[in-house]
Design a protein around this motif. Structure first.
Motif: not given
Length: 110
Positions: A47-64
């Motif tokens: 249930m860790d959204l930050d973990k998912i975002i960080r593991s989705s590098a270069f996707s539309s949900i990645s930071y920046g």
């Protein structure tokens, strides 16, 4: 002069092609099936959204992801007094801490 270097860096940044994002792990359809699929993604990641975002590098949900890479932008914005904060937000996302409000204040905002 420094303004010449700045213009060269801006033109160089413009010339860098946009990265084609990879598919995010979430399903953005407004269906019960999509909600279940997204819940499974969250469950599989504690249930860790930050973990998912960080593991989705270069996707539309990645930071920046909606900006050029921060290393490229640094050539343009490094002298801005808030560049380090901007870079941190681009690379790590932003944080908006919330404070509890009284019921009276909450009702006043309606």
């Amino acid at each position: 002069p420094s303004h010449t270097r700045l213009m060269i860096n801006i033109l160089a940044a413009i010339d860098v092609p946009a990265r084609v994002p990879s598919a995010p792990p979430f399903n953005f359809n407004l269906t019960e099936a999509a909600a279940m699929e997204n819940f499974k993604v969250l469950s599989n990641n504690d249930m860790d959204l930050d973990k998912i975002i960080r593991s989705s590098a270069f996707s539309s949900i990645s930071y920046g992801s909606e900006f050029k890479d921060s290393s490229l932008l640094e050539l343009i914005f490094s002298k801005h007094p808030h560049w380090l904060k901007m870079k941190d937000i681009l690379d790590n996302g932003s944080s908006f801490p919330l404070e509890e409000i009284s019921e009276q204040d909450r009702l006043g905002d309606l």
